[in-house]
Scaffold this motif. Structure first.
Motif, mmCIF file in Angstrom:
data_model
loop_
_atom_site.group_PDB
_atom_site.id
_atom_site.type_symbol
_atom_site.label_atom_id
_atom_site.label_comp_id
_atom_site.label_asym_id
_atom_site.label_seq_id
_atom_site.Cartn_x
_atom_site.Cartn_y
_atom_site.Cartn_z
ATOM 1 N N GLN A 191 9.887 3.719 -4.578
ATOM 2 C CA GLN A 191 8.580 4.237 -4.982
ATOM 3 C C GLN A 191 8.038 3.308 -6.049
ATOM 4 O OE1 GLN A 191 8.465 8.201 -6.555
ATOM 5 N NE2 GLN A 191 6.240 8.220 -6.610
ATOM 6 N N PHE A 192 6.868 2.755 -5.784
ATOM 7 C CA PHE A 192 6.227 1.831 -6.707
ATOM 8 C C PHE A 192 4.804 2.313 -6.913
ATOM 9 C CE2 PHE A 192 3.959 -2.125 -7.729
ATOM 10 C CZ PHE A 192 4.700 -2.533 -8.810
ATOM 11 N N GLY A 193 4.536 2.884 -8.098
ATOM 12 C CA GLY A 193 3.223 3.497 -8.322
ATOM 13 C C GLY A 193 3.071 4.675 -7.379
ATOM 14 N N GLY A 194 1.997 4.705 -6.622
ATOM 15 C CA GLY A 194 1.777 5.776 -5.653
ATOM 16 C C GLY A 194 2.240 5.421 -4.260
ATOM 17 N N GLU A 195 2.839 4.246 -4.087
ATOM 18 C CA GLU A 195 3.267 3.779 -2.768
ATOM 19 C C GLU A 195 4.762 4.012 -2.572
ATOM 20 O OE1 GLU A 195 1.334 2.309 -0.402
ATOM 21 O OE2 GLU A 195 -0.455 2.412 -1.645
ATOM 22 N N PHE A 196 5.132 4.312 -1.337
ATOM 23 C CA PHE A 196 6.540 4.385 -0.951
ATOM 24 C C PHE A 196 6.797 3.204 -0.033
ATOM 25 C CE2 PHE A 196 5.654 8.632 -2.319
ATOM 26 C CZ PHE A 196 6.820 9.031 -2.929
ATOM 27 N N ILE A 197 7.832 2.427 -0.337
ATOM 28 C CA ILE A 197 8.100 1.199 0.405
ATOM 29 C C ILE A 197 9.429 1.329 1.122
ATOM 30 C CG2 ILE A 197 8.482 -1.285 0.160
ATOM 31 C CD1 ILE A 197 6.644 -1.107 -2.334
ATOM 32 N N HIS A 198 9.419 1.010 2.414
ATOM 33 C CA HIS A 198 10.620 0.998 3.247
ATOM 34 C C HIS A 198 10.525 -0.242 4.124
ATOM 35 C CE1 HIS A 198 13.299 2.289 6.595
ATOM 36 N NE2 HIS A 198 13.993 2.788 5.587
ATOM 37 N N CYS A 199 11.580 -0.921 4.371
ATOM 38 C CA CYS A 199 11.590 -2.170 5.151
ATOM 39 C C CYS A 199 10.705 -3.238 4.503
ATOM 40 C CB CYS A 199 11.135 -1.931 6.588
ATOM 41 S SG CYS A 199 12.261 -0.956 7.560
ATOM 42 N N GLY A 200 10.489 -3.136 3.180
ATOM 43 C CA GLY A 200 9.721 -4.148 2.485
ATOM 44 C C GLY A 200 8.214 -3.999 2.595
ATOM 45 N N GLU A 201 7.727 -2.941 3.253
ATOM 46 C CA GLU A 201 6.287 -2.740 3.401
ATOM 47 C C GLU A 201 5.916 -1.311 3.025
ATOM 48 O OE1 GLU A 201 4.836 -3.833 7.209
ATOM 49 O OE2 GLU A 201 5.811 -5.790 7.165
ATOM 50 N N PRO A 202 4.693 -1.097 2.515
ATOM 51 C CA PRO A 202 4.262 0.266 2.175
ATOM 52 C C PRO A 202 4.226 1.157 3.425
ATOM 53 C CG PRO A 202 2.780 -1.347 1.197
ATOM 54 C CD PRO A 202 3.689 -2.096 2.129
ATOM 55 N N MET A 203 4.659 2.400 3.261
ATOM 56 C CA MET A 203 4.632 3.362 4.359
ATOM 57 C C MET A 203 3.212 3.908 4.501
ATOM 58 S SD MET A 203 8.232 5.289 3.604
ATOM 59 C CE MET A 203 8.242 6.224 5.121
ATOM 60 N N GLN A 204 2.844 4.281 5.719
ATOM 61 C CA GLN A 204 1.502 4.784 6.024
ATOM 62 C C GLN A 204 1.558 6.274 6.310
ATOM 63 O OE1 GLN A 204 -1.108 2.662 5.794
ATOM 64 N NE2 GLN A 204 0.398 1.103 5.229
ATOM 65 N N ILE A 205 0.481 7.004 5.968
ATOM 66 C CA ILE A 205 0.404 8.440 6.273
ATOM 67 C C ILE A 205 0.216 8.595 7.777
ATOM 68 C CG2 ILE A 205 -0.940 10.546 5.978
ATOM 69 C CD1 ILE A 205 -1.612 9.608 3.164
ATOM 70 N N SER A 206 1.090 9.390 8.409
ATOM 71 C CA SER A 206 0.980 9.607 9.853
ATOM 72 C C SER A 206 0.619 11.047 10.190
ATOM 73 C CB SER A 206 2.281 9.214 10.554
ATOM 74 O OG SER A 206 3.317 10.092 10.190
ATOM 75 N N GLY A 207 0.518 11.907 9.191
ATOM 76 C CA GLY A 207 0.136 13.289 9.463
ATOM 77 C C GLY A 207 0.204 14.133 8.202
ATOM 78 N N THR A 208 -0.360 15.338 8.312
ATOM 79 C CA THR A 208 -0.322 16.308 7.220
ATOM 80 C C THR A 208 -0.016 17.672 7.814
ATOM 81 O OG1 THR A 208 -2.685 16.736 7.380
ATOM 82 C CG2 THR A 208 -2.001 15.056 5.805
ATOM 83 N N GLY A 209 0.329 18.625 6.981
ATOM 84 C CA GLY A 209 0.617 19.965 7.476
ATOM 85 C C GLY A 209 0.836 20.940 6.344
ATOM 86 N N PHE A 210 1.093 22.188 6.718
ATOM 87 C CA PHE A 210 1.408 23.252 5.772
ATOM 88 C C PHE A 210 2.704 23.898 6.225
ATOM 89 C CE2 PHE A 210 -3.129 22.823 5.186
ATOM 90 C CZ PHE A 210 -3.264 22.928 3.813
ATOM 91 N N HIS A 211 3.631 24.103 5.312
ATOM 92 C CA HIS A 211 4.918 24.717 5.626
ATOM 93 C C HIS A 211 5.228 25.805 4.621
ATOM 94 C CE1 HIS A 211 5.919 21.751 8.660
ATOM 95 N NE2 HIS A 211 5.464 20.832 7.824
ATOM 96 N N SER A 212 5.825 26.887 5.107
ATOM 97 C CA SER A 212 6.241 27.981 4.228
ATOM 98 C C SER A 212 7.399 27.509 3.370
ATOM 99 C CB SER A 212 6.666 29.187 5.055
ATOM 100 O OG SER A 212 7.193 30.195 4.218
#
Length: 84
Positions: A27-48
């Motif tokens: 985690q660097f600032g607001g970014e999450f990095i995996h495999c050397g690149e920032p991860m992208q948002i792929s979806g959102t949802g609501f969970h109990s």
């Protein structure tokens, strides 16, 4: 762009050994990095936030607390779900 497997090392400094470099999430600032690149948002949802206490239908509907989440995905397919 340098990646986790190819770190920037100052001239004259010993390079890290390959077995010391581990893949993980950084985690660097607001970014999450995996495999050397920032991860992208792929979806959102609501969970109990509550797990069901019984497999039977409850006689009374209880109020649920829901948590908004976002799903981040790496180009390699790694995914993780975080609170929004």
């Amino acid at each position: 762009m340098p990646t986790v497997s190819d770190p920037i090392v100052p001239d004259g400094a010993p390079r890290p050994r390959a077995e010391r470099i581990k893949c993980g999430v950084l985690q660097f600032g607001g970014e999450f990095i995996h495999c050397g690149e920032p991860m992208q948002i792929s979806g959102t949802g609501f969970h109990s936030v509550y797990a069901p206490m019984s497999t039977e239908d409850p006689a009374v509907d209880l109020l649920d607390v829901y948590l908004a989440t976002k799903v981040l995905q790496c180009r390699c397919g790694f995914r993780m779900e975080l609170p929004s």
